[in-house]
Design a protein around this motif. Sequence first.
Motif, PDB file in Angstrom:
ATOM      1  N   ALA A   1     -65.493  16.890  18.263  1.00 30.74           N
ATOM      2  CA  ALA A   1     -66.078  15.548  18.416  1.00 30.74           C
ATOM      3  C   ALA A   1     -66.491  14.969  17.058  1.00 30.74           C
ATOM      4  O   ALA A   1     -67.358  14.089  16.984  1.00 30.74           O
TER       5      ALA A   1
ATOM      6  N   VAL B   1     -64.721  15.338  24.335  1.00 32.72           N
ATOM      7  CA  VAL B   1     -65.947  15.756  23.625  1.00 32.72           C
ATOM      8  C   VAL B   1     -66.325  17.170  24.073  1.00 32.72           C
ATOM      9  O   VAL B   1     -66.422  18.090  23.268  1.00 32.72           O
TER      10      VAL B   1
ATOM     11  N   HIS C   1     -80.675  15.074  24.661  1.00 28.18           N
ATOM     12  CA  HIS C   1     -79.926  14.282  23.675  1.00 28.18           C
ATOM     13  C   HIS C   1     -80.294  12.806  23.768  1.00 28.18           C
ATOM     14  O   HIS C   1     -80.167  12.192  24.842  1.00 28.18           O
ATOM     15  N   PRO C   2     -80.758  12.175  22.672  1.00 29.30           N
ATOM     16  CA  PRO C   2     -81.157  10.765  22.741  1.00 29.30           C
ATOM     17  C   PRO C   2     -80.028   9.854  23.223  1.00 29.30           C
ATOM     18  O   PRO C   2     -80.302   8.789  23.797  1.00 29.30           O
ATOM     19  N   GLY C   3     -78.789  10.257  23.005  1.00 26.91           N
ATOM     20  CA  GLY C   3     -77.659   9.437  23.462  1.00 26.91           C
ATOM     21  C   GLY C   3     -77.249   9.760  24.898  1.00 26.91           C
ATOM     22  O   GLY C   3     -76.250   9.222  25.396  1.00 26.91           O
TER      23      GLY C   3
ATOM     24  N   LEU D   1     -77.631  16.518  11.579  1.00 27.48           N
ATOM     25  CA  LEU D   1     -77.230  17.930  11.725  1.00 27.48           C
ATOM     26  C   LEU D   1     -78.052  18.864  10.838  1.00 27.48           C
ATOM     27  O   LEU D   1     -78.082  20.073  11.053  1.00 27.48           O
TER      28      LEU D   1
ATOM     29  N   TYR E   1     -81.849  20.723  15.133  1.00 27.91           N
ATOM     30  CA  TYR E   1     -80.458  20.562  15.550  1.00 27.91           C
ATOM     31  C   TYR E   1     -79.555  21.591  14.856  1.00 27.91           C
ATOM     32  O   TYR E   1     -78.567  22.040  15.435  1.00 27.91           O
TER      33      TYR E   1
ATOM     34  N   VAL F   1     -74.564  22.957  23.064  1.00 23.18           N
ATOM     35  CA  VAL F   1     -75.470  21.881  23.458  1.00 23.18           C
ATOM     36  C   VAL F   1     -75.808  21.957  24.954  1.00 23.18           C
ATOM     37  O   VAL F   1     -76.250  20.970  25.546  1.00 23.18           O
TER      38      VAL F   1
ATOM     39  N   LEU G   1     -71.509   7.681  15.120  1.00 20.29           N
ATOM     40  CA  LEU G   1     -72.770   7.403  15.807  1.00 20.29           C
ATOM     41  C   LEU G   1     -74.016   7.974  15.140  1.00 20.29           C
ATOM     42  O   LEU G   1     -75.133   7.583  15.474  1.00 20.29           O
ATOM     43  N   HIS G   2     -73.820   8.937  14.267  1.00 17.44           N
ATOM     44  CA  HIS G   2     -74.989   9.595  13.656  1.00 17.44           C
ATOM     45  C   HIS G   2     -74.817   9.709  12.148  1.00 17.44           C
ATOM     46  O   HIS G   2     -73.702   9.809  11.655  1.00 17.44           O
TER      47      HIS G   2
ATOM     48  N   VAL H   1     -72.328  11.429  27.501  1.00 22.13           N
ATOM     49  CA  VAL H   1     -71.405  11.293  26.357  1.00 22.13           C
ATOM     50  C   VAL H   1     -70.939  12.665  25.866  1.00 22.13           C
ATOM     51  O   VAL H   1     -69.830  12.808  25.344  1.00 22.13           O
TER      52      VAL H   1
HETATM   53  C1  HEM Z   1     -74.934  18.685  17.755  1.00 20.43           C
HETATM   54  C2  HEM Z   1     -74.558  17.514  18.200  1.00 20.43           C
HETATM   55  C3  HEM Z   1     -75.423  16.306  18.344  1.00 20.43           C
HETATM   56  C4  HEM Z   1     -76.717  16.105  17.994  1.00 20.43           C
HETATM   57  C5  HEM Z   1     -77.680  17.095  17.352  1.00 20.43           C
HETATM   58  C6  HEM Z   1     -77.045  14.750  18.335  1.00 20.43           C
HETATM   59  C7  HEM Z   1     -78.275  14.152  18.104  1.00 20.43           C
HETATM   60  C8  HEM Z   1     -78.544  12.825  18.298  1.00 20.43           C
HETATM   61  C9  HEM Z   1     -79.726  12.141  17.874  1.00 20.43           C
HETATM   62  C10 HEM Z   1     -80.887  12.772  17.121  1.00 20.43           C
HETATM   63  C11 HEM Z   1     -79.616  10.853  18.241  1.00 20.43           C
HETATM   64  C12 HEM Z   1     -80.649   9.713  18.001  1.00 20.43           C
HETATM   65  C13 HEM Z   1     -80.157   8.746  16.951  1.00 20.43           C
HETATM   66  C14 HEM Z   1     -80.099   9.282  15.552  1.00 20.43           C
HETATM   67  O1  HEM Z   1     -81.090   9.902  15.078  1.00 20.43           O
HETATM   68  O2  HEM Z   1     -79.070   9.057  14.893  1.00 20.43           O
HETATM   69  C15 HEM Z   1     -78.360  10.720  18.930  1.00 20.43           C
HETATM   70  C16 HEM Z   1     -77.904   9.541  19.468  1.00 20.43           C
HETATM   71  C17 HEM Z   1     -76.672   9.410  20.072  1.00 20.43           C
HETATM   72  N1  HEM Z   1     -75.700  10.354  20.191  1.00 20.43           N
HETATM   73 FE1  HEM Z   1     -75.834  12.262  19.570  1.00 20.43          FE
HETATM   74  N2  HEM Z   1     -75.952  14.165  18.892  1.00 20.43           N
HETATM   75  C18 HEM Z   1     -74.930  15.086  18.933  1.00 20.43           C
HETATM   76  C19 HEM Z   1     -73.645  14.888  19.363  1.00 20.43           C
HETATM   77  C20 HEM Z   1     -73.169  13.730  19.906  1.00 20.43           C
HETATM   78  C21 HEM Z   1     -71.804  13.488  20.314  1.00 20.43           C
HETATM   79  C22 HEM Z   1     -70.704  14.481  20.164  1.00 20.43           C
HETATM   80  C23 HEM Z   1     -71.768  12.223  20.839  1.00 20.43           C
HETATM   81  C24 HEM Z   1     -70.628  11.425  21.422  1.00 20.43           C
HETATM   82  C25 HEM Z   1     -69.451  11.760  21.566  1.00 20.43           C
HETATM   83  C26 HEM Z   1     -73.078  11.671  20.717  1.00 20.43           C
HETATM   84  C27 HEM Z   1     -73.430  10.413  21.119  1.00 20.43           C
HETATM   85  C28 HEM Z   1     -74.624   9.794  20.846  1.00 20.43           C
HETATM   86  C29 HEM Z   1     -74.925   8.427  21.166  1.00 20.43           C
HETATM   87  C30 HEM Z   1     -74.008   7.460  21.894  1.00 20.43           C
HETATM   88  C31 HEM Z   1     -76.197   8.186  20.683  1.00 20.43           C
HETATM   89  C32 HEM Z   1     -76.959   6.862  20.725  1.00 20.43           C
HETATM   90  C33 HEM Z   1     -76.581   6.151  19.439  1.00 20.43           C
HETATM   91  C34 HEM Z   1     -77.249   4.850  19.175  1.00 20.43           C
HETATM   92  O3  HEM Z   1     -78.308   4.572  19.767  1.00 20.43           O
HETATM   93  O4  HEM Z   1     -76.694   4.104  18.359  1.00 20.43           O
HETATM   94  N3  HEM Z   1     -73.907  12.601  20.148  1.00 20.43           N
HETATM   95  N4  HEM Z   1     -77.731  11.914  18.935  1.00 20.43           N
END
Ligand code: HEM
Length: 513
Positions: free
Chosen positions: A54, A49, A37-39, A67, A72, A30, A61-62, A43
């Motif tokens: 993770a 992490v 990353h939207p988050g 995936l 992604y 990543v 959270l997702h 993080v």
């Molecule tokens: C390959 C790994 C990851 C991808 C592709 C990814 C992708 C995304 C996407 C597309 C979103 C937007 C919301 C959704 O569609 O659900 C998001 C939100 C978020 N992600 Fe990830 N993410 C990854 C890993 C992580 C990890 C490991 C963490 C934390 C330890 C994380 C924390 C967050 C947070 C805090 C948000 C906002 C959630 C919310 O608004 O409720 N992400 N991520």
Amino acid sequence: MARVLTRDEISKHNTEGNLWIIVDSKVYDVSRFADLHPGGDTVLLAEGVAGQDATEAFFGLHRHEVLLRPQYAKLQIGVVEGEQELVKKPVAGSVSKVPYAEPTWLAEGFRSPYYTDNHRKYQSALRKFFEEEVQPEALQCEANGKKISQGLVDKLAALEIIAMRLGPGKHLSGRTLMNGIVRPEEFDYFHELIINFELARFGTRGFVDGLLNGAVIGLPPVLNYGSPELQAEIVPQVLSGKKYIALAISEAFAGSDVAGLQTTAVRDGDHWVINGTKKWITNGTFADYFTTGCKTKTGFTVILIPRSEGVETKPIKTAYSPTAGTAYVVFKNVRVPVANTLGKEGAGLSVILTNFNHERWMVTCTALSAQRFVVEECLKWATQRHVFGKPLTSQAVIRSKLADMISRVEACHNWLEVITHQMNNMSYNEMSKRLAGPIGLLKSYVTRCGRATAEDSTQIFGGRSITVGGMGKNVEIFHRTSGFDAILAGAEDVLADLGVRQALKNMPSEAKL
Ligand code: HEM
């Protein structure tokens, strides 16, 4: 062949610009994605992490589907040595293993007196078709509000799904249903129930109506009351998906109160001249025909109005997706041949009433399917979401809500199956006589339960249930749209009252305490 990496090696990639993480035994690079990353990137750079496993944080959270999105999925650079993925890509047509996610008859190890091997084969083929062909478009249309595509309508027509949605009957004869899995004379209300359940389990309430619900309620009056010539012209067009039809009864002036309708049809030689408006007409924005309730000299008459000069439709903004095609319809001096009258002049009420049982039963099926889907969402979420270091399910208050939700959906489903069994075994007249009350009560109860479940599920999902998209997207849409089921095809209170009034009619005079 995926690159195999050790946890030790992965842990070295834990800084900005050189960032790997593990999710469910897969290793994702990543480094460049972190900024997008939207988050946020912080993080991903956090301790525990960056360079680490993770998985738990990710699933808190997702949704897993994140995936699977190509943009992604391509971040994956390898797998962890000696580890296996736990969460598999769903196989189209498969049955969920989550307890209560499926009705009892589909749950492993359970039996049912109502379903035959043919129903099982049919369900399996239908689910595969719906998941492969319908679901992707349902999700798109729900979001962008567009009408169902002609390509999908053609596929539905090829399998005769448009015809099957009208239930068993003469309109099926000579057709090859679902590639021949079920013969027309074998097709019963449980087959139709299965279609309704498959259709409504994607969290796309607007699209449930957009998938030609207008035909389910607008075509039966033509089939049952149209002249042979009119039937020969209209029915094949609609069942082949070449033309669309809508039922146009309710108005801004009157809904359940049919006597208060103001659209008029006045005879002029061999024609009716129609003036008036209709409101909340499902599929109306794209319908070619309108099965329309009109006031005539001798009372209430149903007339089939083609989209023609003087017919105007406008979309109505509602709480669900415009893909349903909800319309305001204006008829201004529309000339229609008298031959388009459905049933006798002045006898329109019985034309409409005969439709109601089936329509209400259909809405009950789809409402319940959506409710069961929400139970599955809540069970998954409450298990995968951790709070205070424990899964949500460790909280008694959450388990209590789950108990209520499960009990409601199971009770409703069992009642629905009892009613469906009666429909299979009663003549049309018996059904009209005996089932209007029970179906009214059933629909009313199912939609009340639906709204109670909408409330419970939002408490379980918290903020995510009021967020469009993401983890709670299906709960958000259910909460926003379950009220539709409580209104369409008869408002909850009206139907409950109908059920009691019908029961009171049958109270034996000798029944005394
Ligand atoms: C390959 C790994 C990851 C991808 C592709 C990814 C992708 C995304 C996407 C597309 C979103 C937007 C919301 C959704 O569609 O659900 C998001 C939100 C978020 N992600 Fe990830 N993410 C990854 C890993 C992580 C990890 C490991 C963490 C934390 C330890 C994380 C924390 C967050 C947070 C805090 C948000 C906002 C959630 C919310 O608004 O409720 N992400 N991520």
